[in-house]
Design a protein around this motif. Structure first.
Motif, mmCIF file in Angstrom:
data_model
loop_
_atom_site.group_PDB
_atom_site.id
_atom_site.type_symbol
_atom_site.label_atom_id
_atom_site.label_comp_id
_atom_site.label_asym_id
_atom_site.label_seq_id
_atom_site.Cartn_x
_atom_site.Cartn_y
_atom_site.Cartn_z
ATOM 1 N N UNK A 174 0.819 -1.173 0.208
ATOM 2 C CA UNK A 174 0.005 -0.002 0.279
ATOM 3 C C UNK A 174 0.890 1.055 0.038
ATOM 4 N N UNK A 175 2.116 1.246 0.181
ATOM 5 C CA UNK A 175 3.046 2.363 0.378
ATOM 6 C C UNK A 175 2.587 3.341 1.416
ATOM 7 N N UNK A 176 2.060 2.852 2.588
ATOM 8 C CA UNK A 176 1.646 3.683 3.466
ATOM 9 C C UNK A 176 2.003 3.225 4.938
ATOM 10 N N UNK A 177 2.641 4.067 5.711
ATOM 11 C CA UNK A 177 3.271 3.754 6.807
ATOM 12 C C UNK A 177 2.974 4.928 7.828
ATOM 13 N N UNK A 178 3.169 4.608 9.132
ATOM 14 C CA UNK A 178 3.477 5.536 10.126
ATOM 15 C C UNK A 178 5.201 5.880 10.175
ATOM 16 N N UNK A 179 5.600 6.924 9.991
ATOM 17 C CA UNK A 179 6.906 7.426 9.913
ATOM 18 C C UNK A 179 7.050 8.966 10.721
ATOM 19 N N UNK A 180 8.311 9.095 10.952
ATOM 20 C CA UNK A 180 8.551 10.353 11.359
ATOM 21 C C UNK A 180 9.374 11.363 10.409
ATOM 22 N N UNK A 181 8.903 12.394 9.983
ATOM 23 C CA UNK A 181 9.538 13.000 8.974
ATOM 24 C C UNK A 181 10.330 14.348 9.361
ATOM 25 N N UNK A 182 11.309 14.537 8.765
ATOM 26 C CA UNK A 182 12.083 15.640 9.200
ATOM 27 C C UNK A 182 12.713 16.544 8.180
ATOM 28 N N UNK A 183 12.571 17.829 8.143
ATOM 29 C CA UNK A 183 13.206 18.649 7.112
ATOM 30 C C UNK A 183 14.348 19.503 7.842
ATOM 31 N N UNK A 184 15.557 19.844 7.544
ATOM 32 C CA UNK A 184 16.645 20.370 7.822
ATOM 33 C C UNK A 184 17.131 21.405 6.970
ATOM 34 N N UNK A 185 16.950 22.651 7.304
ATOM 35 C CA UNK A 185 17.136 23.758 6.264
ATOM 36 C C UNK A 185 18.277 24.476 6.864
ATOM 37 N N UNK A 225 16.018 12.856 0.263
ATOM 38 C CA UNK A 225 16.557 13.712 -0.678
ATOM 39 C C UNK A 225 17.132 14.943 -0.299
ATOM 40 N N UNK A 226 18.016 15.606 -1.058
ATOM 41 C CA UNK A 226 18.636 16.926 -0.968
ATOM 42 C C UNK A 226 17.987 17.604 -1.794
ATOM 43 N N UNK A 227 17.347 19.048 -1.281
ATOM 44 C CA UNK A 227 16.658 19.867 -2.075
ATOM 45 C C UNK A 227 17.527 21.366 -1.813
ATOM 46 N N UNK A 228 18.548 21.353 -2.654
ATOM 47 C CA UNK A 228 19.417 22.561 -2.450
ATOM 48 C C UNK A 228 19.850 22.887 -1.088
ATOM 49 N N UNK A 229 19.471 23.578 -0.309
ATOM 50 C CA UNK A 229 19.926 24.112 1.070
ATOM 51 C C UNK A 229 19.036 23.186 2.058
ATOM 52 N N UNK A 230 18.325 22.352 1.693
ATOM 53 C CA UNK A 230 17.310 21.564 2.511
ATOM 54 C C UNK A 230 17.573 19.807 2.313
ATOM 55 N N UNK A 231 17.517 19.348 3.537
ATOM 56 C CA UNK A 231 17.470 18.009 3.371
ATOM 57 C C UNK A 231 16.510 17.371 4.046
ATOM 58 N N UNK A 232 15.697 16.397 3.363
ATOM 59 C CA UNK A 232 14.550 15.568 3.838
ATOM 60 C C UNK A 232 14.845 14.185 4.440
ATOM 61 N N UNK A 233 14.415 14.050 5.586
ATOM 62 C CA UNK A 233 14.926 12.853 6.432
ATOM 63 C C UNK A 233 13.697 12.247 6.761
ATOM 64 N N UNK A 234 13.590 10.544 7.113
ATOM 65 C CA UNK A 234 12.552 9.925 7.600
ATOM 66 C C UNK A 234 13.263 8.924 8.514
ATOM 67 N N UNK A 235 12.477 8.443 9.753
ATOM 68 C CA UNK A 235 12.751 7.547 10.755
ATOM 69 C C UNK A 235 11.470 6.661 11.234
ATOM 70 N N UNK A 283 4.350 14.818 5.726
ATOM 71 C CA UNK A 283 5.535 15.601 4.971
ATOM 72 C C UNK A 283 5.139 17.173 4.703
ATOM 73 N N UNK A 284 3.901 17.559 4.524
ATOM 74 C CA UNK A 284 3.810 18.922 4.413
ATOM 75 C C UNK A 284 3.792 19.647 5.865
#
Length: 350
Positions: A174-185, A225-235, A283-284
């Motif tokens: 289903x590609x759906x799960x409970x995760x923790x998302x972090x953006x570092x800018x 992924x890295x988005x220029x000056x930002x990094x997106x992480x999950x755990x 994520x948003x």
């Protein structure tokens, strides 16, 4: 080597480098191009319409019916892709997205590797064609094997993470799960980047990405992924992610550390995972929290706070995470009115 009117060195005009590039192409594609696109489709037993769609999704340049631009390697690749469709591995819904992702990912990788080849070919200024030939003979076979190894290791890791966890097989499907998302800018990226030349900017960003990668692995998180000056992480859990975000912001506040000043936002909830990326409201929320977070601070959402607040209440226990939360005024950001948020710190910080 010849020089132009400004004294800059130019490539030899005798065609030797062009010949070396042609030889490289033949090596990579298992021979000199000898087939048109219709001949490739016919040899692979694939309808021309499907072949054209796959080439388009992969990002390959369009050629005319008369262009002799393909080799037997293209026939085999098209045949293998058709086999995956026939076996049901690539269905109608996933075919376009997966093939497009392959094309984009390998196009970026190829751009970087081409820069590496150019540097190697021109480094001595004497024999670029010979250098390129040596690169093809000695380096490319090793890169090819290493890329396959890295893919296999990541596939093993992903399979172990998704398919052996509780409900993992269902979540993988289903590609759906409970995760923790972090953006570092990075704070003040635009202003700082203006003070750097191109090579300095690349070195600065590569250092940031390298440090983020190492810290993420140590914390059990994954960089999406890295988005220029930002990094997106999950755990898979909020505790390690909050600890990682706090460690990154702490490094950014240390003037003796090269790590740039950053801010972070963390959210926990349902996440849609698709082709190596993550989507959804969680994520948003993490992105919105990052945009309003102050430099050196970590903002978390209600899902993250509620998961860790019981540990905060028993923080005197030896095995409890030492986090301290402070409710902030509800924030209104695009798509979320009156978003609940907390700043979080380690208990040892005041």
């Amino acid at each position: 080597m010849s020089e132009d009117q400004d004294g800059d060195e130019t490539l030899p005009a005798d065609g030797s480098l062009g010949d070396a590039v042609q030889q490289l192409e033949e090596r990579l594609l298992d021979g000199r191009p000898r087939l048109t696109r219709q001949e490739v489709a016919d040899a692979a037993g694939v309808p021309m319409m499907l072949a054209e769609e796959l080439w388009r999704l992969l990002g390959f340049a369009r050629v005319t019916d008369d262009d002799v631009a393909f080799t037997d390697a293209d026939v085999e690749a098209l045949r293998l892709t058709h086999d995956l469709l026939r076996l049901g591995v690539l269905d109608a819904d996933s075919q376009a997205a997966l093939v497009r992702t392959w094309g984009r990912s390998f196009a970026r990788l190829a751009e970087w590797q081409t820069s590496l080849m150019a540097r190697v070919a021109l480094e001595d200024g004497q024999d670029p064609a010979g250098q390129l030939a040596r690169f093809a003979d000695d380096v490319l076979p090793r890169i090819d094997k290493l890329q396959s190894y890295v893919w296999r290791r990541h596939l093993t890791s992903a399979a172990g993470r998704l398919l052996t966890s509780a409900g993992g097989a269902q979540h993988a499907a289903e590609a759906v799960s409970t995760q923790t998302v972090c953006f570092v800018d990075i704070v003040g990226y635009t202003a700082h980047s203006r003070s750097l030349d191109e090579s300095e900017l690349v070195a600065w960003l590569e250092y940031f990405e390298d440090q983020c990668a190492g810290m993420s692995l140590d914390a059990g998180a994954r960089i999406i992924k890295n988005i220029g000056d930002e990094v997106l992480l999950v755990a898979d859990a909020p505790g390690p992610m909050v600890g990682l975000a706090l460690a990154m912001t702490a490094r950014g506040e240390d003037e003796a550390d090269r790590f740039p000043r950053v801010r972070a936002g963390v959210a926990t909830g349902e996440v849609v995972s698709r082709l190596g990326d993550v989507f959804g409201s969680t994520v948003n929320v993490a992105a919105r929290l990052t945009s309003v977070s102050r430099p050196g601070r970590v903002l978390v959402d209600a899902g993250t706070h509620d998961a860790l607040a019981p540990a905060e209440a028993t923080a005197d226990a030896d095995d409890a995470p030492a986090y301290r939360f402070k409710r902030v005024r509800r924030v209104s950001v695009k798509g979320f009115a009156r978003l609940a948020a907390w700043t979080v710190r380690t208990r040892s910080v005041g």
